[in-house]
Design a protein around this motif. Structure first.
Motif, PDB file in Angstrom:
ATOM      1  N   ALA A  86       0.864  -1.187   0.000  1.00 57.04           N
ATOM      2  CA  ALA A  86       0.000   0.000   0.000  1.00 57.04           C
ATOM      3  C   ALA A  86       0.897   1.232   0.000  1.00 57.04           C
ATOM      4  O   ALA A  86       1.864   1.306   0.759  1.00 57.04           O
ATOM      5  CB  ALA A  86      -0.903   0.007   1.224  1.00 57.04           C
ATOM      6  N   SER A 134       0.624  -5.991   3.129  1.00 59.61           N
ATOM      7  CA  SER A 134      -0.539  -5.408   3.814  1.00 59.61           C
ATOM      8  C   SER A 134      -1.440  -6.483   4.405  1.00 59.61           C
ATOM      9  O   SER A 134      -1.685  -7.517   3.776  1.00 59.61           O
ATOM     10  CB  SER A 134      -1.336  -4.550   2.837  1.00 59.61           C
ATOM     11  N   LEU A 184      -7.455   3.541   4.178  1.00 61.22           N
ATOM     12  CA  LEU A 184      -6.885   2.342   3.568  1.00 61.22           C
ATOM     13  C   LEU A 184      -7.744   1.145   3.911  1.00 61.22           C
ATOM     14  O   LEU A 184      -8.079   0.917   5.084  1.00 61.22           O
ATOM     15  CB  LEU A 184      -5.459   2.105   4.072  1.00 61.22           C
TER      16      LEU A 184
END
Lengths: 112, 116
Positions: free
Chosen positions: A19, A79, A108
């Motif tokens: 990310a 992630s 996110l």
């Protein structure tokens, strides 16, 4: 122009991906840069700080700073769904004596 | 104390009443910030203290809002004649403040204010 700008997102990435979160700032005199994570219903918590140009790594997190471009980023490797949160960029602004100014945050979402 | 302490953690008040929110910063921190956060929204800056003075109070939304800091430590945020739109979580943060190497801020757990 806002002092600290972030894309509000949401940024969606699959589990295990990288990310990349970005932040730009307006004060060329800024010297300290921070990333905070805020889970829903909780207070922001500091996860990274960086003062010098280049990269700074801490576990799965890497902060990148480019003062010439007035740009700071946060990379999250591998992630995990638990990384799903709002990420806030903060920059010291020399006006008012090193006041810390926050961006609006990027949401996110890490999908398993 | 070890961290930033805010009180009360929850406050329910009737519209039109005054409320006081308290923040105890980390010992020795010279800078103190108040923010407001409505549900699902970002941090809304209210006021910044450096010591006992407030170099930036541009975020206070109206003259019903005021804040003070005494002894370079405890701060109180006062909201007069509360309105329903004042309902939010009020967050306090403190930092070492004056030198760029210690400007990282640490947050309290917040005060959830509900105006009914």
């Amino acid at each position: 122009q806002k002092e600290v700008e972030q894309n509000s997102g949401p940024l969606s990435v699959p589990e295990g991906a990288i990310a990349s979160l970005n932040c730009t700032y307006s004060d060329r005199g800024s010297q300290s840069f921070f990333w905070y994570r805020q889970y829903s219903g909780k207070s922001p918590e500091l996860i990274m700080f960086i003062y010098s140009n280049g990269d700074k790594e801490d576990g799965r997190f890497t902060a990148q700073l480019n003062k010439a471009s007035q740009y700071v980023s946060l990379l999250i490797r591998d992630s995990q769904p638990s990384d799903s949160a709002t990420y806030l960029c903060a920059v010291n602004i020399q006006e008012y004596g090193n006041k810390l100014v926050f961006g609006a945050g990027t949401i996110l979402r890490v999908k398993s | 104390g070890a961290g930033v302490s805010q009180s009360p953690s929850n406050k329910v008040t009737e519209k039109g009443k005054d409320v006081e929110l308290r923040c105890d910063p980390i010992s020795g921190h010279t800078a103190l910030y108040w923010y407001r956060q409505s549900l699902g929204q970002g941090l809304e800056f209210l006021i910044y203290f450096q010591g006992n003075s407030a170099p930036d109070k541009s975020g206070l939304p109206s003259d019903r809002f005021s804040a003070e800091r005494t002894g370079g430590s405890v701060s109180t945020l006062t909201i007069q004649r509360t309105q329903q739109e004042d309902s939010a979580v009020y967050l306090c943060a403190s930092s070492g403040g004056e030198f760029y190497l210690n400007t990282e801020a640490f947050f309290g757990q917040g005060t959830r204010l509900t105006v009914v």
